[in-house]
Design an enzyme around this catalytic site. Structure first.
Site, PDB file in Angstrom:
ATOM      1  CB  ALA A 115     -27.125 -18.274   0.894  1.00 18.17           C
ATOM      2  CG  ASP A 116     -21.821 -16.826  -1.510  1.00 19.03           C
ATOM      3  OD1 ASP A 116     -22.510 -16.199  -1.886  1.00 19.03           O
ATOM      4  OD2 ASP A 116     -21.059 -17.362  -2.524  1.00 19.03           O
TER       5      ASP A 116
END
Length: 132
Positions: free
Chosen positions: A85-86
């Protein structure tokens, strides 16, 4: 050989304490190693684990939001970053959690979420505060 675990340091060779802020030791080789110790404030936190149902529901939402493969294991200690996840993904996860649980997460609280367990604890706190 030296090993460090938590706040304990065990050594299998002679140790010389120079002063409170540094420790040095030498092995059988010509190398000498010195550690500089820095004071760290004592932290004490009481943590109540989130409900299992909450953790499971957060895991499902994270899997859905990140479109993870079927066999990907997500548990309470899973870090969003380790799952790929960014920052945008994290925002979308928080939005999904808000919708699923009928809560509103403050931006400052959202920034402190790094793991599934962090999210579940925050959700349980917000749901409890909302119902009282």
């Amino acid at each position: 050989m030296a090993s460090l675990a938590g706040s304990a340091l065990s050594l299998a060779m002679p140790v010389k304490a120079i002063n409170i802020k540094s420790v040095s030791f030498s092995g059988l080789r010509k190398d000498n190693v010195t550690f500089r110790l820095q004071p760290v404030p004592q932290r004490f936190a009481v943590c109540c684990p989130a409900k299992k149902e909450t953790v499971d529901q957060v895991c499902d939402i994270v899997k859905k939001q990140l479109a993870l493969a079927e066999g990907t294991e997500v548990c309470g200690s899973s870090k969003f970053q380790d799952l790929g996840a960014d920052s945008l993904d994290t925002v979308e996860i928080v939005m999904g959690l808000e919708e699923a649980f009928g809560i509103s997460v403050e931006e400052s609280s959202a920034q402190s979420i790094a793991t599934v367990e962090d999210a579940a604890n925050l959700i349980d706190d917000l749901v409890a505060a909302k119902s009282s």
